[in-house]
Every structure is written in C-alpha cells, then in structure tokens.
Design a protein around this motif. Structure first.
Motif, PDB file in Angstrom:
ATOM      1  N   LEU A  28      14.900  63.043 -13.115  1.00 53.82           N
ATOM      2  CA  LEU A  28      13.492  63.232 -13.025  1.00 53.82           C
ATOM      3  C   LEU A  28      13.327  64.692 -13.734  1.00 53.82           C
ATOM      4  O   LEU A  28      13.899  65.722 -13.339  1.00 53.82           O
ATOM      5  CB  LEU A  28      13.038  63.512 -11.546  1.00 53.82           C
ATOM      6  CG  LEU A  28      11.449  63.594 -11.410  1.00 53.82           C
ATOM      7  CD1 LEU A  28      10.447  62.770 -11.890  1.00 53.82           C
ATOM      8  CD2 LEU A  28      11.136  64.107  -9.903  1.00 53.82           C
ATOM      9  N   ILE A  30      10.330  67.381 -14.496  1.00 55.11           N
ATOM     10  CA  ILE A  30       9.179  68.088 -14.095  1.00 55.11           C
ATOM     11  C   ILE A  30       8.618  69.069 -15.001  1.00 55.11           C
ATOM     12  O   ILE A  30       9.140  70.034 -15.266  1.00 55.11           O
ATOM     13  CB  ILE A  30       9.147  68.599 -12.637  1.00 55.11           C
ATOM     14  CG1 ILE A  30       9.763  67.550 -11.785  1.00 55.11           C
ATOM     15  CG2 ILE A  30       7.748  69.080 -11.946  1.00 55.11           C
ATOM     16  CD1 ILE A  30      10.118  68.031 -10.317  1.00 55.11           C
ATOM     17  N   ASP A  32       4.646  69.866 -17.287  1.00 52.39           N
ATOM     18  CA  ASP A  32       3.107  69.490 -17.954  1.00 52.39           C
ATOM     19  C   ASP A  32       3.189  69.833 -19.327  1.00 52.39           C
ATOM     20  O   ASP A  32       2.687  68.917 -20.085  1.00 52.39           O
ATOM     21  CB  ASP A  32       2.102  70.624 -17.379  1.00 52.39           C
ATOM     22  CG  ASP A  32       1.785  70.084 -16.018  1.00 52.39           C
ATOM     23  OD1 ASP A  32       1.846  69.209 -15.537  1.00 52.39           O
ATOM     24  OD2 ASP A  32       1.081  71.282 -15.319  1.00 52.39           O
ATOM     25  N   ASP A  53      12.696  59.765 -16.039  1.00 52.41           N
ATOM     26  CA  ASP A  53      11.106  59.720 -15.629  1.00 52.41           C
ATOM     27  C   ASP A  53      10.609  61.197 -15.623  1.00 52.41           C
ATOM     28  O   ASP A  53      11.470  62.054 -15.554  1.00 52.41           O
ATOM     29  CB  ASP A  53      10.873  59.041 -14.390  1.00 52.41           C
ATOM     30  CG  ASP A  53      11.242  57.642 -14.185  1.00 52.41           C
ATOM     31  OD1 ASP A  53      11.237  56.779 -14.877  1.00 52.41           O
ATOM     32  OD2 ASP A  53      11.920  57.344 -12.985  1.00 52.41           O
ATOM     33  N   THR A  54       9.426  61.320 -15.847  1.00 53.86           N
ATOM     34  CA  THR A  54       8.643  62.636 -16.053  1.00 53.86           C
ATOM     35  C   THR A  54       7.374  62.755 -15.382  1.00 53.86           C
ATOM     36  O   THR A  54       6.797  61.566 -15.043  1.00 53.86           O
ATOM     37  CB  THR A  54       8.546  63.165 -17.406  1.00 53.86           C
ATOM     38  OG1 THR A  54       7.936  64.479 -17.465  1.00 53.86           O
ATOM     39  CG2 THR A  54       7.705  62.056 -18.150  1.00 53.86           C
ATOM     40  N   VAL A  55       7.052  63.695 -14.573  1.00 49.96           N
ATOM     41  CA  VAL A  55       5.906  63.969 -13.771  1.00 49.96           C
ATOM     42  C   VAL A  55       5.394  65.263 -13.789  1.00 49.96           C
ATOM     43  O   VAL A  55       6.156  66.274 -14.223  1.00 49.96           O
ATOM     44  CB  VAL A  55       6.129  63.776 -12.188  1.00 49.96           C
ATOM     45  CG1 VAL A  55       6.742  62.292 -11.838  1.00 49.96           C
ATOM     46  CG2 VAL A  55       7.138  64.752 -11.655  1.00 49.96           C
ATOM     47  N   GLY A  56       4.236  65.462 -13.750  1.00 53.37           N
ATOM     48  CA  GLY A  56       3.645  66.870 -13.984  1.00 53.37           C
ATOM     49  C   GLY A  56       2.845  67.095 -12.536  1.00 53.37           C
ATOM     50  O   GLY A  56       3.231  66.675 -11.567  1.00 53.37           O
ATOM     51  N   SER A  59       1.582  65.201  -9.643  1.00 55.39           N
ATOM     52  CA  SER A  59       2.375  64.168  -9.141  1.00 55.39           C
ATOM     53  C   SER A  59       3.638  64.722  -8.321  1.00 55.39           C
ATOM     54  O   SER A  59       4.329  63.995  -7.756  1.00 55.39           O
ATOM     55  CB  SER A  59       2.582  63.104 -10.048  1.00 55.39           C
ATOM     56  OG  SER A  59       1.954  62.427 -10.670  1.00 55.39           O
ATOM     57  N   ILE A  60       3.713  66.075  -8.262  1.00 52.09           N
ATOM     58  CA  ILE A  60       4.945  66.478  -7.658  1.00 52.09           C
ATOM     59  C   ILE A  60       5.265  66.368  -6.484  1.00 52.09           C
ATOM     60  O   ILE A  60       6.263  66.072  -5.886  1.00 52.09           O
ATOM     61  CB  ILE A  60       4.948  68.309  -8.004  1.00 52.09           C
ATOM     62  CG1 ILE A  60       5.170  68.634  -9.366  1.00 52.09           C
ATOM     63  CG2 ILE A  60       6.005  68.766  -7.046  1.00 52.09           C
ATOM     64  CD1 ILE A  60       5.159  69.994  -9.666  1.00 52.09           C
ATOM     65  N   VAL A  63       6.231  62.099  -5.428  1.00 53.92           N
ATOM     66  CA  VAL A  63       7.636  61.564  -5.847  1.00 53.92           C
ATOM     67  C   VAL A  63       8.375  60.966  -4.976  1.00 53.92           C
ATOM     68  O   VAL A  63       8.719  61.436  -3.631  1.00 53.92           O
ATOM     69  CB  VAL A  63       8.608  62.587  -6.679  1.00 53.92           C
ATOM     70  CG1 VAL A  63       9.902  62.146  -7.120  1.00 53.92           C
ATOM     71  CG2 VAL A  63       7.578  63.004  -8.084  1.00 53.92           C
TER      72      VAL A  63
END
Length: 265
Positions: A28, A30, A32, A53-56, A59-60, A63
């Motif tokens: 993962l 993390i 922006d 996968d990537t989140v900003g 969505s932290i 997860v």
C-alpha cells in the motif's frame, strides 16, 4: 481408511492455500502527490513483482490493512495527509505489531512544507525532527540488509532534508547519519512482530537520479519481501542489530566507530 486419507489431504491442501493467501505480498502506497513528480516507488514495486494499491488523505482511515504486507508513507506530502496519518496511527500500529513492514519516508521539510511542516509519526515513541539539508550521510551499520549497496558516505543532491536529533525510542537501530550534524537520517524500529523504517532522505529523487537514497527505497522493498527471513541470519551473538552472517566485527558492536572512518571498530 482411504476416505480418511483423502480427507486429510483436502485439509492439508486447504491449509496450504490459506497460508499462501495470508502471506501474499501486496503493498500500500500512501500519498496525495508524487514526490518530485516521481513514480519511483511504483516502478520498483513493479520491478520486484509486488502488486500495489494507493490511497490519499481521504481514505487513510478506511483501509483494510490486512490486505497488505508492506506499507509506504511517501515523502513530500502536505500537512493534510500527514495529519490524517497521525490521527489514524493506532490502526496501523496494530498491523505493524502483527508482522507488517512500514516505511515512513519522512523527508517532509522544504518539499512537503516549510518550517511548519507536519512530520508523519511512526508507531511508538515520537522522534524529534529538524530541517537539515545535507548532501552526504555516514552509513553506521553497513552489514544491515537495508544498507545493501549503500556506500559508507552516501551522496545525493540532497541526500536528505530532515534528520532526527532523537529517534524516539532507545531500541531504535540507527543505520545512517547526516555527515553534517551527526543526527540519525535513517533508522529502524522493531515493533512487536513487525518493523518500522523511517528516514528523512530523498528516496524518490535519489532513485530517479541514481543516488544513494534511491538504493534505500529498493532495499526496503526487497527487505519487506523477505521480512522474517533475515539474510544476515537470526543469530546475533553481540546483540548489535546485525546478524552474524553479515557482521563486520563479530563480537563487537558495529555501531562503534571511534575514529569516525565509517568502518566499525
């Protein structure tokens, strides 16, 4: 008898399948924004065959951390992302202590913010971070897998933007220091069954420009893939944090370097 053996075989097959799925590698990321416009972490994950996968910021906190074996908090992010990370740290701490590998790329001053930049915190004790632009580091534990191919005096333009006068816990293992202040620039923290690596170096920029900080990024992914299978061996007779197979000075602490020649005494 035959039916019993077939039943045992099915149970064994299901057990193996379940175990394989539980330890399937997935990362993962993390962030922006791309640090310095770089896709280095994605390039290297792909090179090493790791899906991701990537989140900003938004969505932290949502997860499912159990889907991942390694997590990267990227450098040069804004205060919003790092505030969100810090607010949800407890959730990620549980994951680390269960055996996850967490890399916090805490190069945040002068690229993520200026003067008032928020530091992404690691689980456990809170480090003291300071803005420090330095071109050179000093490798403290050259035998550690995360320092593989990192030279004794790693160079970059800049090698780091931040250093840590205090890493936060006495059990932290310092792997590299700023050549200017002597402050730790990169360290690891055992945490339950997992581990946290944190540094103020320019990972992505270094990767794109073939500089030493980029090698650390590559090593983190390799290390996470083999986490729990230490290439230096589990035996550490002198308790210096370097397995006996890689130990430069068996029987002595590799961090001791009285003559400051970057070679353990």
């Amino acid at each position: 008898m035959v039916r019993t053996l077939l039943g045992l075989a099915v149970v064994l097959l299901l057990s193996i399948t379940s175990s394989t799925q539980a330890y399937a590698q997935r990362a993962l990321v993390i962030q922006d924004v791309a640090p310095w416009g770089s896709s280095a972490v994605f390039t290297e994950l792909t090179n090493q065959g790791v899906p991701y996968d990537t989140v900003g910021t938004a969505s932290i906190g949502a997860v499912n951390v159990n889907n991942y074996t390694m997590i990267f908090v990227m450098e040069c992010q804004g205060n919003a992302l790092y505030n969100a990370w810090n607010a949800n740290l407890a959730m990620y701490d549980v994951w680390v202590q269960a055996g996850g590998f967490l890399a916090i790329h805490a190069c945040h001053e002068s690229c993520g913010g200026f003067g008032n930049a928020v530091m992404p915190r690691p689980p456990g004790g809170v480090p003291t971070s300071t803005l420090e632009l330095y071109n050179n580091g000093n490798t403290v534990l050259p035998g550690h897998p995360l320092m593989f191919l990192v030279p004794p005096a790693p160079f970059g333009n800049y090698f780091g933007h931040d250093s840590f006068p205090n890493t936060g816990e006495v059990t932290d293992v310092v792997l590299n220091r700023s050549a200017i202040s002597g402050n730790p620039s990169y360290f690891v923290r055992p945490r339950g069954f997992g581990e946290v690596a944190m540094g103020g170096v320019t990972y992505s920029y270094g990767y794109d420009n073939a500089q030493a900080a980029g090698q650390i990024l590559t090593n983190e992914i390799s290390y996470a893939l083999g986490f729990g299978v230490n290439p230096c061996g589990a035996a550490d007779a002198d308790a210096d944090g370097v397995g006996d197979l890689c130990d430069v000075c068996p029987g002595f602490n590799d961090a001791v370097d009285f003559d400051a020649d970057t070679i353990p005494d």
